[in-house]
Design an enzyme around this catalytic site. Structure first.
Site, mmCIF file in Angstrom:
data_model
loop_
_atom_site.group_PDB
_atom_site.id
_atom_site.type_symbol
_atom_site.label_atom_id
_atom_site.label_comp_id
_atom_site.label_asym_id
_atom_site.label_seq_id
_atom_site.Cartn_x
_atom_site.Cartn_y
_atom_site.Cartn_z
ATOM 1 N N SER A 1 7.075 -3.459 38.903
ATOM 2 C CA SER A 1 7.642 -2.949 40.326
ATOM 3 C C SER A 1 9.139 -3.439 40.649
ATOM 4 O O SER A 1 9.882 -2.676 41.165
ATOM 5 C CB SER A 1 6.834 -3.487 41.424
ATOM 6 O OG SER A 1 6.719 -4.833 41.599
ATOM 7 N N HIS B 1 9.168 -8.257 46.931
ATOM 8 C CA HIS B 1 10.060 -7.223 46.247
ATOM 9 C C HIS B 1 11.520 -7.235 46.708
ATOM 10 O O HIS B 1 11.731 -7.186 48.117
ATOM 11 C CB HIS B 1 9.524 -5.832 46.583
ATOM 12 C CG HIS B 1 8.213 -5.673 45.667
ATOM 13 N ND1 HIS B 1 6.954 -5.883 46.245
ATOM 14 C CD2 HIS B 1 7.922 -5.272 44.501
ATOM 15 C CE1 HIS B 1 5.910 -5.645 45.623
ATOM 16 N NE2 HIS B 1 6.584 -5.447 44.423
ATOM 17 N N ASP C 1 7.284 -7.830 52.469
ATOM 18 C CA ASP C 1 6.367 -8.532 51.794
ATOM 19 C C ASP C 1 6.648 -9.841 50.969
ATOM 20 O O ASP C 1 6.020 -10.531 50.636
ATOM 21 C CB ASP C 1 5.819 -7.459 50.693
ATOM 22 C CG ASP C 1 6.782 -7.285 49.578
ATOM 23 O OD1 ASP C 1 7.909 -7.858 49.593
ATOM 24 O OD2 ASP C 1 6.467 -6.360 48.909
#
Length: 245
Positions: free
Chosen positions: A71, A223, A220
């Site tokens: 990611s 990221h 979060d």
């Protein structure tokens, strides 16, 4: 009287047939004329095109740099994937007019095991430079370190076997301290050990100056934001730039 009407009708029909044949003949002449003129123009165009220009359009435009990751590479949470660090590096390359194009092969949630399973397909891109950014999801899930290391080695082996001349860059990763001191230390050491063993370039820590900085990460806490990716791009560029010269 009836005979006269029939005679007139026959004359009209003959006249129509003659006119129809004449019209068809004219259309045929017109079509042949257009075709001849088109062929002439095509010939003139072909002969006037410099040979060098034809060869240029047939050549491959650039060498490929494949970013193979999770990611972080994919740009999770960003509005535009081009704001992820591979896209930023592409713009840097373009500004310097270097003959390289970026292939972003990042998949959110990818583990080293998943990367091992899809590496053969990704290698169809024929990379000149291969940047391996995997392992973070293994660490966050507590995957046995031996398994992660073996998977990363298998990916490196696959690249070297298919393209011996491809340059490989390994992106180093670190874990938050809540994973345990022993585990986090051994995890961190996987990357320099593999880089040394395989004689490949190493980005010491992809998230240097970004990891753990709340202002540079999304809600979060994992990221990076758009600004965080700018810093990550610099971390990569410091290692990548000398390889492009």
């Amino acid at each position: 009287m009836l005979k006269n009407k029939q005679l007139i009708r026959n004359i009209n029909m003959r006249t129509q047939k003659v006119f129809l044949k004449f019209w068809c003949f004219c259309m045929l002449i017109l079509l042949l004329s257009c075709k001849s003129d088109g062929s002439k123009k095509a010939t003139e165009s072909d002969t006037s095109t410099p040979k060098a220009e034809i060869e240029t359009t047939q050549k491959s435009s650039s060498k490929k740099i494949v970013f193979f990751g999770d990611s972080l590479t994919a740009g999770y949470g960003l509005d535009d994937v081009n704001d992820a660090f591979p896209g930023i590096i592409q713009r840097k390359i373009d500004s310097l007019e270097l003959d390289y194009s970026i292939v972003n092969s990042g998949v959110s949630g990818e583990t080293t095991s998943g990367g091992k399973n899809r590496i053969d397909w990704v290698l169809n891109e024929k990379p000149s430079i291969f940047i391996l950014e995997l392992g973070a999801n293994d660490g966050l899930r507590g995957v046995p370190l031996k398994q992660s290391k073996e998977n990363l080695q298998a990916i490196i082996d696959a690249v070297k076997k298919k393209y011996p001349d491809t340059k490989i860059v390994l992106a180093g990763m670190q874990l938050p301290p809540n994973m345990g001191q022993t585990y986090t230390t051994e995890f961190k050491n996987i990357f320099p050990e593999l880089a040394k063993k395989n004689d490949v370039q190493l980005i010491p820590f992809l998230l240097e100056d970004v990891g753990g900085v709340s202002a540079l990460n999304q809600s979060d806490g994992i990221h990076p934001t758009k600004e965080g990716h700018q810093i990550m791009a610099k971390n990569v560029w410091d290692v990548l730039e000398p390889m492009l010269q």
